[in-house]
Write a protein that holds these residues in place. Structure first.
Motif, PDB file in Angstrom:
ATOM      1  N   ILE A   1       0.627  -1.212  -0.222  1.00 22.86           N
ATOM      2  CA  ILE A   1      -0.144   0.084  -0.397  1.00 22.86           C
ATOM      3  C   ILE A   1       0.853   1.462   0.179  1.00 22.86           C
ATOM      4  CG2 ILE A   1      -1.831   1.476   1.258  1.00 22.86           C
ATOM      5  CD1 ILE A   1      -2.704  -1.279   2.186  1.00 22.86           C
ATOM      6  N   LEU A   2       1.984   1.105   0.538  1.00 23.26           N
ATOM      7  CA  LEU A   2       3.065   2.503   0.312  1.00 23.26           C
ATOM      8  C   LEU A   2       3.964   2.525  -0.671  1.00 23.26           C
ATOM      9  CD1 LEU A   2       5.007   1.455   3.772  1.00 23.26           C
ATOM     10  CD2 LEU A   2       3.121   2.710   3.072  1.00 23.26           C
ATOM     11  N   LEU A   3       3.947   1.892  -1.877  1.00 26.84           N
ATOM     12  CA  LEU A   3       4.120   2.620  -3.417  1.00 26.84           C
ATOM     13  C   LEU A   3       3.254   2.447  -3.800  1.00 26.84           C
ATOM     14  CD1 LEU A   3       4.638  -2.019  -4.084  1.00 26.84           C
ATOM     15  CD2 LEU A   3       6.451   0.155  -3.226  1.00 26.84           C
ATOM     16  N   PRO A   4       3.909   3.774  -4.862  1.00 24.53           N
ATOM     17  CA  PRO A   4       3.541   4.834  -5.676  1.00 24.53           C
ATOM     18  C   PRO A   4       3.085   4.297  -6.195  1.00 24.53           C
ATOM     19  CG  PRO A   4       5.752   4.801  -5.744  1.00 24.53           C
ATOM     20  CD  PRO A   4       5.728   3.875  -5.033  1.00 24.53           C
ATOM     21  N   GLU A   5       1.620   5.171  -7.801  1.00 26.65           N
ATOM     22  CA  GLU A   5       1.432   4.557  -8.386  1.00 26.65           C
ATOM     23  C   GLU A   5       1.589   4.849  -9.638  1.00 26.65           C
ATOM     24  OE1 GLU A   5      -0.093   2.879 -11.297  1.00 26.65           O
ATOM     25  OE2 GLU A   5      -1.605   2.836  -9.937  1.00 26.65           O
ATOM     26  N   THR A   6       2.063   4.227 -10.438  1.00 22.64           N
ATOM     27  CA  THR A   6       3.167   4.959 -12.172  1.00 22.64           C
ATOM     28  C   THR A   6       2.013   4.851 -13.171  1.00 22.64           C
ATOM     29  OG1 THR A   6       3.646   2.232 -12.354  1.00 22.64           O
ATOM     30  CG2 THR A   6       4.711   3.635 -10.888  1.00 22.64           C
ATOM     31  N   LYS A   7       0.646   4.850 -13.015  1.00 23.15           N
ATOM     32  CA  LYS A   7       0.005   4.792 -14.351  1.00 23.15           C
ATOM     33  C   LYS A   7       0.142   6.417 -15.274  1.00 23.15           C
ATOM     34  CE  LYS A   7      -5.046   5.035 -15.801  1.00 23.15           C
ATOM     35  NZ  LYS A   7      -6.149   4.993 -15.288  1.00 23.15           N
ATOM     36  N   LYS A   8       0.247   5.912 -16.469  1.00 21.06           N
ATOM     37  CA  LYS A   8       1.018   6.739 -17.630  1.00 21.06           C
ATOM     38  C   LYS A   8       2.118   7.572 -17.186  1.00 21.06           C
ATOM     39  CE  LYS A   8      -1.861   5.894 -20.516  1.00 21.06           C
ATOM     40  NZ  LYS A   8      -1.515   4.620 -21.844  1.00 21.06           N
ATOM     41  N   ARG A   9       3.025   7.413 -16.349  1.00 22.10           N
ATOM     42  CA  ARG A   9       3.369   8.344 -16.334  1.00 22.10           C
ATOM     43  C   ARG A   9       5.116   8.191 -16.902  1.00 22.10           C
ATOM     44  NH1 ARG A   9       6.656   7.120  -9.823  1.00 22.10           N
ATOM     45  NH2 ARG A   9       8.114   5.460 -11.899  1.00 22.10           N
ATOM     46  N   LYS A  10       6.014   9.281 -16.993  1.00 26.06           N
ATOM     47  CA  LYS A  10       7.645   8.722 -17.846  1.00 26.06           C
ATOM     48  C   LYS A  10       7.975   7.900 -16.771  1.00 26.06           C
ATOM     49  CE  LYS A  10       6.668  14.028 -19.790  1.00 26.06           C
ATOM     50  NZ  LYS A  10       7.572  14.822 -19.819  1.00 26.06           N
ATOM     51  N   LEU A  11       8.726   7.547 -17.369  1.00 27.56           N
ATOM     52  CA  LEU A  11       9.931   6.425 -16.240  1.00 27.56           C
ATOM     53  C   LEU A  11      10.613   7.431 -15.499  1.00 27.56           C
ATOM     54  CD1 LEU A  11      10.866   3.770 -19.144  1.00 27.56           C
ATOM     55  CD2 LEU A  11       9.113   3.343 -17.020  1.00 27.56           C
ATOM     56  N   LEU A  12      11.992   6.989 -14.852  1.00 29.49           N
ATOM     57  CA  LEU A  12      12.666   8.005 -13.982  1.00 29.49           C
ATOM     58  C   LEU A  12      13.717   7.679 -14.457  1.00 29.49           C
ATOM     59  CD1 LEU A  12      11.659   6.788 -10.554  1.00 29.49           C
ATOM     60  CD2 LEU A  12      10.737   8.699 -11.921  1.00 29.49           C
ATOM     61  N   GLU A  13      14.308   8.789 -14.535  1.00 27.15           N
ATOM     62  CA  GLU A  13      15.549   8.617 -15.301  1.00 27.15           C
ATOM     63  C   GLU A  13      17.094   8.060 -14.584  1.00 27.15           C
ATOM     64  OE1 GLU A  13      15.976   8.090 -19.028  1.00 27.15           O
ATOM     65  OE2 GLU A  13      14.308   8.740 -19.730  1.00 27.15           O
ATOM     66  N   GLN A  14      17.354   9.529 -13.222  1.00 28.09           N
ATOM     67  CA  GLN A  14      18.109   9.367 -12.697  1.00 28.09           C
ATOM     68  C   GLN A  14      17.103   9.530 -11.402  1.00 28.09           C
ATOM     69  OE1 GLN A  14      21.210   9.862 -13.938  1.00 28.09           O
ATOM     70  NE2 GLN A  14      20.372  10.275 -16.020  1.00 28.09           N
ATOM     71  N   VAL A  15      18.700   9.021 -10.155  1.00 22.28           N
ATOM     72  CA  VAL A  15      18.053   8.604  -8.964  1.00 22.28           C
ATOM     73  C   VAL A  15      17.345   9.908  -7.869  1.00 22.28           C
ATOM     74  CG1 VAL A  15      18.423   8.245  -6.588  1.00 22.28           C
ATOM     75  CG2 VAL A  15      19.874   6.997  -8.709  1.00 22.28           C
ATOM     76  N   GLU A  16      17.772  11.117  -8.722  1.00 23.14           N
ATOM     77  CA  GLU A  16      17.455  13.046  -8.209  1.00 23.14           C
ATOM     78  C   GLU A  16      15.507  12.714  -8.509  1.00 23.14           C
ATOM     79  OE1 GLU A  16      19.594  13.725 -11.541  1.00 23.14           O
ATOM     80  OE2 GLU A  16      19.779  12.493  -9.847  1.00 23.14           O
ATOM     81  N   ASP A  17      15.177  12.071 -10.014  1.00 24.01           N
ATOM     82  CA  ASP A  17      14.205  12.347 -10.134  1.00 24.01           C
ATOM     83  C   ASP A  17      13.008  12.206  -9.205  1.00 24.01           C
ATOM     84  OD1 ASP A  17      14.836  13.053 -12.917  1.00 24.01           O
ATOM     85  OD2 ASP A  17      14.936  11.013 -13.733  1.00 24.01           O
ATOM     86  N   VAL A  18      12.810  10.718  -8.530  1.00 22.02           N
ATOM     87  CA  VAL A  18      11.938   9.897  -7.459  1.00 22.02           C
ATOM     88  C   VAL A  18      11.787  11.475  -7.099  1.00 22.02           C
ATOM     89  CG1 VAL A  18      13.653   9.085  -5.179  1.00 22.02           C
ATOM     90  CG2 VAL A  18      11.361   8.460  -5.901  1.00 22.02           C
ATOM     91  N   GLU A  19      12.385  12.458  -5.682  1.00 22.28           N
ATOM     92  CA  GLU A  19      11.944  13.576  -4.988  1.00 22.28           C
ATOM     93  C   GLU A  19      10.415  13.771  -5.799  1.00 22.28           C
ATOM     94  OE1 GLU A  19      13.029  13.130  -2.331  1.00 22.28           O
ATOM     95  OE2 GLU A  19      14.468  11.568  -2.855  1.00 22.28           O
ATOM     96  N   HIS A  20      10.612  13.907  -7.195  1.00 22.16           N
ATOM     97  CA  HIS A  20       9.800  15.635  -8.024  1.00 22.16           C
ATOM     98  C   HIS A  20       9.121  14.153  -9.111  1.00 22.16           C
ATOM     99  CE1 HIS A  20      12.559  15.526 -11.214  1.00 22.16           C
ATOM    100  NE2 HIS A  20      12.928  15.756 -10.511  1.00 22.16           N
TER     101      HIS A  20
END
Length: 521
Positions: free
Chosen positions: A491-510
């Motif tokens: 339940i703690l995991l985020p939704e990724t539906k139609k979201r762009k793939l993360l490229e770099q580690v810092e992308d997770v913060e936004h």
């Protein structure tokens, strides 16, 4: 502009992507043979001790005289079957050194070829488990795809996989076969992981679900093809050779024009000149204009190296927590999948029909993944995990409190569990690929695969934890409780539906800013 926007400009799912998906996913048919082929190569081959001084002895009773001779020579067990390891010689019970095998299901297996029975029965189990140990070892090699590229891992792993499968039928003893099974498991998992990542990185967000589900459908097609060949070819050597020869087609993948590198990986490593060449080819095939990267394209100025990227990863509490939860999901998904597969295999009746039925249920579970674009990744994941957990717990009750007349309830609930966990097996690949950045995606996928392999290796031993009714019920209860606990953590995991793939580690913060509006795709 980021990579997903660039893919949109080139064509989210144009002719170029379709051709490459075919190229990348075609060998998955061969890869799908690896795990289930153990059912036919190392299956439960019925046997008994060979009668001494009777050259034409066979497992099948040849007549009344033969039956009387068997009854006088081979001890009868309490369940009415013949002792498989002892024989009576001059009134003395002695271990036997020769056996005869039932040929009604298998003509020849690895077990019968090398007599992997009685004191050598552990070699039969080892032949099965070493394939999974190979999967575990693949976790060491798979991260190399983040260093050397996806393409080199696909072509090298598939080539070695072909060589191993061609040599395997010529194994001259059980030890050689076991080593080759280990290598098959290692290269098979390295190939599958790298192929899956290439497939995900080829297409835009709106088609990642299709690409991720397609590789699973191809996998099931391979399983159905396997049972077709296994039904008509009952000798393990000829069956293995038949499955191995078509793998020669993967050798053409060494030609870069057949299988190019992933542009997303090249850009993430700062190798933009090489990426531009491939993107130009894609644009030409898709009939769109592309000359060079836009000035506002975000990419690494230089290859920072994996160690620096890993430092960033371990400083991200959000990604570490996510990694732990996903790792546990892979562990229980694999343990439950193989645990239920072993359980469903005891339905009785034809082995080949049961295998086909199990594969079709698995296919239905994978097709459920197609609703993820409507439901979202997280809702479907939670639904199928909770469904599998509840089904496992419920199937223990007919075992504990019912009798043989209630066996159909247990079978039905087990099938529901298999359906749910197959869907989980399918969507967890897609979901995991979308939860982590490109620069560490292979590392995360391979570590999670290690968790899955630990789970798959524990599943056969679960049915040895107790005796009587609890022998069947206890594993189901453990699987059910563990699945429900891990589903709750998810339940703690985020939704990724139609979201762009993360490229770099810092992308997770936004990452909440990376959502793609459906209407633009």
């Amino acid at each position: 502009m980021d990579y997903d926007s660039l893919v949109r400009k080139l064509g989210t799912f144009g002719p170029y992507q379709k051709r490459l998906l075919f190229v990348v996913f075609f060998p998955v048919i061969f890869n799908s043979f690896g795990t289930p082929v153990s059912v036919f190569l190392l299956g439960d081959h019925l046997h008994r001790c060979k009668l001494p001084n009777l050259e034409n002895d066979s497992y099948a009773v040849q007549g009344q005289y033969h039956e009387d001779l068997i009854n006088a020579t081979v001890p009868m067990l309490p369940d009415g079957s013949y002792d498989k390891c002892k024989i009576i010689v001059n009134g003395t019970l002695e271990p036997c050194s020769e056996w005869v095998y039932d040929e009604s299901i298998f003509a020849n297996t690895v077990s019968s070829q090398f007599n992997l029975v009685c004191d050598n029965a552990y070699l039969n189990s080892l032949g099965i488990s070493t394939y999974f140990f190979g999967h575990f070892f693949a976790a060491i090699l798979s991260p190399l795809a983040d260093i050397f590229g996806r393409r080199i891992m696909v072509v090298s792993a598939s080539t070695v996989m072909f060589i191993v499968n061609i040599i395997m039928p010529f194994s001259y003893n059980a030890y050689m076969f076991i080593v080759l099974r280990f290598l098959d498991g290692t290269t098979g998992m390295v190939f599958y992981s790298a192929s899956f990542i290439i497939g995900m990185e080829l297409v835009g967000p709106s088609k990642r679900l299709f690409a991720g589900t397609l590789i699973l459908v191809v996998y099931v097609f391979g399983e159905l093809l396997l049972v077709f060949f296994a039904y008509f070819i009952r000798d393990w050597r000829w069956l293995q050779l038949t499955l191995g020869i078509p793998m020669v087609s993967v050798l053409c993948y060494w030609w870069p024009k057949v299988l190019p590198e992933s542009p997303r990986w090249l850009l993430s490593r700062g190798r933009n000149d090489e990426a531009v060449k491939i993107l130009r080819k894609a644009a030409k095939v898709n009939k769109v204009h592309f000359e060079k990267l836009p000035k506002d394209f975000r990419l690494e100025k230089k290859d920072r190296g994996l160690l620096e990227i890993l430092k960033e990863l371990f400083h991200s509490k959000k990604l570490i927590l996510r990694w732990i939860i996903v790792f546990l999901n892979w562990f229980i998904t694999s343990a439950l999948y193989y645990g239920l597969t072993l359980h469903i295999g005891k339905l009785g009746g034809s082995l080949y029909i049961n295998f086909t039925l199990s594969s079709l249920v698995e296919l239905l579970g994978y097709l459920l993944c197609l609703v993820m674009d409507r439901t979202g990744r997280k809702p479907l994941h939670l639904s199928v995990m909770f469904l599998s957990g509840v089904a496992c717990l419920s199937s223990a009750f007919p075992v504990l409190f019912g009798d043989n007349s209630h066996n159909w309830i247990m079978i039905t609930l087990s099938m529901v569990g298999k359906l749910g966990i197959s869907a989980a097996f399918g969507e967890i690949y897609i979901y995991t690929g979308e939860l982590f950045p490109t620069v560490v995606r292979s590392l995360i996928m391979s570590s999670c695969n290690s968790g899955a392999r630990i789970g798959s290796n524990t599943s056969p031993f679960m049915y040895n934890l107790a005796e009587g009714k609890m022998k069947k019920a206890l594993p189901l209860m453990i699987y059910g409780v563990a699945t429900l606990i891990i589903a709750s953590l998810s339940i703690l995991l985020p939704e990724t539906k139609k979201r762009k793939l993360l490229e770099q580690v810092e992308d997770v913060e936004h990452e909440e800013d990376l959502t793609v509006d459906r209407c633009v795709w």
